[in-house]
Each structure stands twice: as C-alpha cells, then as structure tokens.
Design an enzyme around this catalytic site. Structure first.
Site, PDB file in Angstrom:
ATOM      1  N   TYR A  57      64.086-103.036 159.343  1.00 66.02           N
ATOM      2  CA  TYR A  57      65.115-103.569 160.232  1.00 66.02           C
ATOM      3  C   TYR A  57      64.601-104.902 160.760  1.00 66.02           C
ATOM      4  CZ  TYR A  57      67.091 -98.803 160.266  1.00 66.02           C
ATOM      5  OH  TYR A  57      67.620 -97.583 159.930  1.00 66.02           O
ATOM      6  N   SER A 156      64.493 -89.349 154.994  1.00 69.88           N
ATOM      7  CA  SER A 156      65.808 -89.939 155.205  1.00 69.88           C
ATOM      8  C   SER A 156      66.437 -90.116 153.829  1.00 69.88           C
ATOM      9  CB  SER A 156      65.675 -91.287 155.925  1.00 69.88           C
ATOM     10  OG  SER A 156      66.942 -91.856 156.176  1.00 69.88           O
ATOM     11  N   GLN A 178      66.992 -86.691 157.540  1.00 67.17           N
ATOM     12  CA  GLN A 178      67.976 -87.607 158.110  1.00 67.17           C
ATOM     13  C   GLN A 178      69.018 -87.887 157.033  1.00 67.17           C
ATOM     14  OE1 GLN A 178      68.348 -92.179 159.668  1.00 67.17           O
ATOM     15  NE2 GLN A 178      66.539 -91.055 160.367  1.00 67.17           N
ATOM     16  N   LEU A 209      79.196 -92.545 163.529  1.00 69.41           N
ATOM     17  CA  LEU A 209      80.472 -93.208 163.828  1.00 69.41           C
ATOM     18  C   LEU A 209      81.010 -93.948 162.615  1.00 69.41           C
ATOM     19  CD1 LEU A 209      79.739 -94.591 167.416  1.00 69.41           C
ATOM     20  CD2 LEU A 209      81.063 -92.568 166.776  1.00 69.41           C
ATOM     21  N   SER A 211      79.763 -96.289 160.606  1.00 72.00           N
ATOM     22  CA  SER A 211      79.583 -97.741 160.760  1.00 72.00           C
ATOM     23  C   SER A 211      80.500 -98.336 161.827  1.00 72.00           C
ATOM     24  CB  SER A 211      79.796 -98.461 159.412  1.00 72.00           C
ATOM     25  OG  SER A 211      78.881 -97.997 158.443  1.00 72.00           O
ATOM     26  N   LYS A 217      88.044 -98.726 167.512  1.00 72.46           N
ATOM     27  CA  LYS A 217      88.260-100.109 167.928  1.00 72.46           C
ATOM     28  C   LYS A 217      88.868-100.981 166.837  1.00 72.46           C
ATOM     29  CE  LYS A 217      84.025-101.040 169.064  1.00 72.46           C
ATOM     30  NZ  LYS A 217      82.854-101.786 169.583  1.00 72.46           N
TER      31      LYS A 217
END
Length: 302
Positions: A57, A156, A178, A209, A211, A217
């Site tokens: 990240y 993961s 994960q 969620l 992405s 929204k």
C-alpha cells in the site's frame, strides 16, 4: 463495540476494523500524518483495535503512517495485521515477491515502517497456488514466529473461491483467512467459509462495502479520479453493480438505516466471519462503520 475471538489465535478483535489501503494513495487521496492520526484516534475512541495494512500500500507508506501513530500510543492496545508478497513500483503497479529471501526482507521492512518488534498477523497476500505450495516459505515464516517477529500467520486469498489455500491453512500453520465478502459477492459462502468453520479459522472480510458501492453514495454513471482504483474497474460491470445496489437499498435495507452500516452488519451475520475491515477516508466514516456493530443482531440476511 463488540469483540470476537479471531479463530484459534485467542486474539479478541473488534468486529469492525480499520482497512488502510487508502493510506497508500490509491483511493483518490494522499494522506498527511495528521489525517491518518485523526482516523486512528477515532478508531481508538470507538474501541476498534484491529488495523489491516500491507507492504504494497504505497511501498510501505500505509505502514509508515500507522507506525508513526503507534510510536506515540500504546502498541499493545492494537492488533496489527499486514501482508507480504508484492513489491510496489507505482500506483496500481506491483510485481510478485514470494520467495523466502524476499519475504524476510519485506518482513523486516514492515516492522521498521510499523515501528514495532512484532506483527500480530502476517498474511500471504493474494499469491498464486504455485508460490503458496513452497515449504521453504512456510518454514521461514515459522522461524520468524519462533524469533518473536510474528504472532500469527494468515492467508489473504486472491480468489474468493480459493479452496486450495484455505484447506491448507492448518497445514501451513495459518490461523486466519482474509477474503472478499459482501452483499454483492457471496461466493465464499459456498466452499471457503465451511472450510474455515471446520478448521476454526478466523475470517477477515475485506471489501465489505464492495469498494464503496454499497455505501449508497454512488449511482450508475459515477466517475472516479485517475488515482482512485475504482477508475480502473470495468464501467459496464460497475454500473451493473450500482443498479443492483439501488435494488438492494429499496428491498432489503430497513428504512432509516444507513446502507453502509447495514452492509457491514450483513457481513457480520455470517457465523464464519470474525471481523470486517472496511477502508475509511475520514474519522466520520470510521464512526459510521463502527455503528454497524450495533446492527448485527437486527439485520436479517436475504
């Protein structure tokens, strides 16, 4: 906040954690230390104790922001999960790095960035089966547990139907899976979750969620900045997901309940899921995510 045991690790984790991919700069924002601090302070205030990050990240950037924060707080108050297996080159550009020597270098770099002597959960990060099936890798990782650098191992999985890696978890001394799981993607319910329950593995649900699409929204036709990973999603598939989100909101989300909170609680209703790790761009989003813990007993699955 509610807490659950993370499988057989014995760790008590908040059912809502903090995902920190956004700190690496691939979700449309670049974070200052003060902005990262505000997010993590809000999490602490709400009794969230789980932070999930990764080496790639932003080339340990997310870890560095977290590490700076932890250096000024009580390290033992937090359960820190990070990952290994990729080398970051630029936004959305990575190469695999799963051989044991590279992984040891990554681990030491992660510990340095996180400003800690140990990581609570060290996770194989979305690698292919051929590099997963390397006994030398897992031998190396077991040695790092013995050395005190790692408390627990996790996997993961890249494909949310990767039964091969899930089934091998106990054999390679991994305690946690994960996986992508959300109301738009229920694939793990078929094979991965039953295997997790059978092995008593903790489960961290990432992308809960979808992405951000399940936040309610966004509408079909939504556009995203070039430095937002969602800009790289197939437009047709993205709009189809957003149309499905509108249908779910009409038919499944109780009146007066924010969709994002409902979507996180929906994930937590599954008996295999220990915790959700949504990303959050602001302290306000942390607060919204945390409220999902109070909805868990009231959300009924479709």
């Amino acid at each position: 906040m509610k807490f659950r045991k993370l499988g057989r690790t014995g760790l008590e984790v908040s059912v809502v954690g903090v995902g920190t991919w956004q700190f690496g700069g691939e979700w449309g924002l670049n974070y200052t230390q003060a902005e990262a601090d505000a997010i993590l302070d809000k999490a602490a205030e709400l009794n969230i104790n789980l932070i999930d990050t990764a080496e790639c990240y932003g080339d340990h950037l997310s870890e560095s922001l977290i590490g700076d924060y932890l250096s000024r707080r009580k390290r033992e108050d937090w359960i820190v999960a990070t990952k290994f297996g990729h080398r970051f080159h630029d936004l959305f550009t990575r190469t695999d790095a799963f051989n044991p020597e590279e992984v040891l270098t990554q681990l030491d770099a992660s510990l340095k960035a996180l400003r800690t002597d140990y990581v609570d959960l060290y996770q194989f990060h979305s690698g292919p089966d051929q590099v997963f099936d390397n006994d030398d890798l897992w031998t190396l990782l077991d040695k790092q547990i013995q050395a005190g650098k790692i408390r627990h191992l996790g996997i993961s999985i890249g494909s949310n139907d990767n039964l091969h890696q899930t089934q091998q978890a106990t054999q390679v001394n991994a305690d946690v899976i994960q996986v992508v799981y959300n109301r738009l993607d229920r694939v793990p319910e078929e094979r991965v979750f039953p295997s997790c329950l059978e092995q008593n593995l903790g489960v961290l649900a990432r992308v809960p969620l979808a992405s951000g699409y399940l936040s309610g929204k966004y509408k079909p036709g939504a556009e995203f900045q070039k430095n937002d990973v969602r800009n790289n999603h197939d437009v047709g598939q993205r709009d189809e997901k957003l149309r499905l989100v509108e249908e779910i909101q009409r038919n499944e989300v109780p009146e007066g309940v924010p969709m994002a909170e409902w979507a996180l609680a929906w994930c937590l209703q599954h008996p295999a899921v220990t915790s959700v790790i949504p990303g959050c761009k602001t302290p306000e989003q942390v607060e919204s995510n945390a409220r999902a813990a109070d909805l868990v007993l009231t959300v009924e699955k479709a």
